[in-house]
Scaffold this motif. Structure first.
Motif, short mmCIF file in Angstrom:
data_model
loop_
_atom_site.label_atom_id
_atom_site.label_comp_id
_atom_site.label_asym_id
_atom_site.label_seq_id
_atom_site.Cartn_x
_atom_site.Cartn_y
_atom_site.Cartn_z
N LYS A 79 0.77 -1.08 -0.05
CA LYS A 79 0.11 0.11 -0.16
C LYS A 79 0.75 1.27 0.11
O LYS A 79 0.38 2.20 -0.73
N HIS A 80 1.95 1.14 0.82
CA HIS A 80 2.88 2.45 0.86
C HIS A 80 3.66 2.51 -0.65
O HIS A 80 3.62 3.68 -1.08
N ILE A 81 4.05 1.25 -1.07
CA ILE A 81 4.72 1.65 -2.33
C ILE A 81 3.82 2.11 -3.36
O ILE A 81 4.41 3.14 -4.28
N ILE A 82 2.77 1.70 -3.57
CA ILE A 82 1.56 2.20 -4.54
C ILE A 82 1.29 3.81 -4.24
O ILE A 82 1.36 4.55 -5.13
N ALA A 83 0.99 3.87 -2.96
CA ALA A 83 0.79 5.33 -2.53
C ALA A 83 1.91 6.23 -2.91
O ALA A 83 1.74 7.57 -3.11
N HIS A 84 3.11 5.90 -2.71
CA HIS A 84 4.40 6.94 -2.82
C HIS A 84 5.13 6.87 -4.25
O HIS A 84 6.09 7.30 -4.51
N GLY A 85 4.46 5.81 -4.99
CA GLY A 85 5.07 5.58 -6.31
C GLY A 85 6.71 5.03 -6.30
O GLY A 85 7.43 5.44 -7.31
N ASP A 86 6.95 3.99 -5.29
CA ASP A 86 8.21 3.69 -5.34
C ASP A 86 8.46 2.38 -6.21
O ASP A 86 7.80 1.94 -6.91
N ARG A 87 9.86 2.31 -6.49
CA ARG A 87 10.13 1.32 -7.16
C ARG A 87 11.21 0.45 -6.73
O ARG A 87 12.36 0.72 -6.04
N ILE A 88 10.69 -0.84 -6.19
CA ILE A 88 11.48 -2.04 -5.53
C ILE A 88 12.12 -2.89 -6.38
O ILE A 88 11.14 -3.62 -7.25
N GLU B 79 5.36 2.27 -8.24
CA GLU B 79 4.12 1.67 -7.63
C GLU B 79 4.52 -0.12 -7.90
O GLU B 79 3.77 -0.60 -7.26
N GLU B 80 5.60 -0.57 -8.43
CA GLU B 80 5.83 -1.91 -8.57
C GLU B 80 6.94 -2.33 -7.75
O GLU B 80 8.02 -1.53 -7.35
N MET B 81 6.92 -3.64 -7.36
CA MET B 81 7.84 -4.42 -6.79
C MET B 81 8.17 -5.53 -7.65
O MET B 81 7.24 -6.37 -7.85
N VAL B 82 9.30 -5.78 -8.10
CA VAL B 82 9.67 -6.57 -8.91
C VAL B 82 10.84 -7.49 -8.32
O VAL B 82 11.67 -7.21 -7.51
N LEU B 83 10.45 -8.82 -8.43
CA LEU B 83 11.59 -9.91 -7.57
C LEU B 83 12.09 -10.68 -8.67
O LEU B 83 11.24 -11.21 -9.50
N PHE B 84 13.48 -10.66 -9.02
CA PHE B 84 14.24 -11.50 -9.94
C PHE B 84 14.61 -12.85 -9.26
O PHE B 84 15.01 -12.85 -8.23
N ASN B 85 14.14 -14.13 -9.85
CA ASN B 85 14.51 -15.17 -9.45
C ASN B 85 15.71 -15.61 -10.35
O ASN B 85 15.43 -16.07 -11.48
N ARG B 86 16.70 -15.28 -9.88
CA ARG B 86 18.10 -15.12 -10.49
C ARG B 86 18.01 -13.99 -11.36
O ARG B 86 16.96 -13.56 -11.85
N SER B 87 19.39 -13.21 -11.64
CA SER B 87 19.44 -12.23 -12.42
C SER B 87 20.65 -12.15 -13.27
O SER B 87 21.06 -13.29 -13.60
N TRP B 88 20.97 -10.93 -13.24
CA TRP B 88 22.21 -10.65 -14.04
C TRP B 88 23.50 -11.33 -13.51
O TRP B 88 24.52 -11.59 -14.00
N GLY C 140 16.67 6.15 -8.68
CA GLY C 140 15.35 6.08 -7.70
C GLY C 140 14.95 4.50 -7.44
O GLY C 140 14.08 4.44 -6.68
N ILE C 141 15.38 3.64 -7.99
CA ILE C 141 15.09 2.03 -7.53
C ILE C 141 15.86 1.69 -6.38
O ILE C 141 17.12 2.07 -6.14
N HIS C 142 15.07 1.17 -5.52
CA HIS C 142 15.59 0.57 -4.36
C HIS C 142 15.93 -0.76 -4.60
O HIS C 142 15.15 -1.67 -4.75
N LEU C 143 17.30 -1.08 -4.52
CA LEU C 143 17.69 -2.53 -4.98
C LEU C 143 18.20 -3.17 -3.45
O LEU C 143 19.02 -2.83 -2.80
N ILE C 144 17.70 -4.58 -3.48
CA ILE C 144 17.97 -5.44 -2.38
C ILE C 144 18.43 -6.49 -3.06
O ILE C 144 17.95 -7.15 -3.88
N LYS C 145 19.65 -7.08 -2.62
CA LYS C 145 20.29 -8.32 -3.06
C LYS C 145 20.41 -9.57 -2.16
O LYS C 145 21.05 -9.21 -0.98
N TYR C 146 19.67 -10.63 -2.20
CA TYR C 146 19.84 -11.68 -1.31
C TYR C 146 20.61 -12.88 -2.01
O TYR C 146 20.33 -13.25 -3.05
N TYR C 147 21.35 -13.69 -1.16
CA TYR C 147 22.04 -14.93 -1.66
C TYR C 147 21.52 -16.08 -0.76
O TYR C 147 21.93 -15.73 0.49
#
Length: 265
Positions: free
Chosen positions: A35-44, A101-110, A146-153
């Motif tokens: 709800k916060h991401i949509i309201a604030h136009g965040d890019r996750i 307003e989007e959150m994108v999750l990469f299942n494997r990435s670059w 402005g993209i908020h990038l988070i990297k998990y291993y």
């Protein structure tokens, strides 16, 4: 090459009842976050890397389970086409980056180039070096835009991977997960460890850090990653007590993690 001692002790597994209760509470927090991401136009943008059978699919599934599919996307690209192989390496990933307003999750990435492509010989030494040298700048551009990038291993032990791969082969509902790459994962265990260690050393930074999840216990991994994700992002009415992550399961990458057994040998 880092020295890998015996594994560090692992926290206790939650009961099935406790797991379901806590997961539901965390999924409610994820809805608040959306709800916060949509309201604030965040890019996750959240990247999930890790060993074969490390639990990426299951973790992502629990994160997106109750989120709006319009503003949540899971990206799991197949092997590159001939056109992809002759394009700028990052080109096929760029169209999938989050808009407002989007959150994108990469299942494997670059980071395929730093892992499976490196180990299996799917890229040249020059292509590998170019990637390792340019990926920090590429991620810096994303963050500055402005993209908020988070990297998990998601890191698992060799024994746990062996069990999971054997279970996949036997379970008719999981056989779609098996690939020729999985079939040789155990054989190339040491090669993958070396590639992983080099990736951490060269692509971890203050701006785009790696977060490690000890993933031998699927339930603990899912809960701990969701908690960690929620602590990193702003939203109203946050339950700070609930989302406190377990530092024995999810923690920032540091060279000391090799010496203390927190990263699997």
């Amino acid at each position: 090459m880092p020295h890998h001692p015996a594994p560090a002790p692992y926290p206790e597994t939650p009961s099935k009842k406790d797991y379901k209760h806590e997961l539901l509470a965390l999924q409610i927090e994820l809805v608040k976050l959306q709800k916060h991401i949509i309201a604030h136009g965040d890019r996750i943008l959240v990247l999930f890397e890790g060993r074969d059978s490390g639990g990426k699919d299951g973790t992502i599934k629990r994160i997106v389970q109750h989120l709006s599919p319009r503003e949540t996307r899971v990206v799991a690209l197949g092997k590159p086409s001939e056109r992809d192989r002759t394009s700028w390496y990052f080109q096929r990933y760029v169209p999938h980056l989050p808009a407002a307003e989007e959150m994108v999750l990469f299942n494997r990435s670059w980071y395929n180039r730093a892992g499976v492509e490196r180990v299996m010989g799917f890229c040249t030494d020059a292509e590998y070096e170019e990637f390792m040298e340019t990926v920090p700048a590429f991620e810096q551009m994303l963050i500055r835009s402005g993209i908020h990038l988070i990297k998990y291993y998601l890191d698992i032990s060799k024994d746990e991977q062996k069990k999971r791969l054997a279970a996949r082969r036997k379970d008719p509902l999981k056989q779609w997960k098996m690939s020729p790459i999985d079939a040789v994962a155990q054989k190339h265990w040491r090669d993958y460890s070396e590639a992983r260690d080099a990736m951490f050393a060269r692509t971890h930074s203050a701006l785009a850090p790696w977060t490690i999840a000890r993933a031998d216990d699927k339930k603990l991994t899912r809960l701990s990653i969701i908690k960690d994700l929620l602590t990193r992002l702003d939203y109203a009415d946050k339950d700070h007590e609930l989302i406190r992550p377990n530092p024995d399961v999810v923690f920032p990458y540091a060279e000391a993690n090799f010496a203390n057994g927190m990263i699997a040998a």
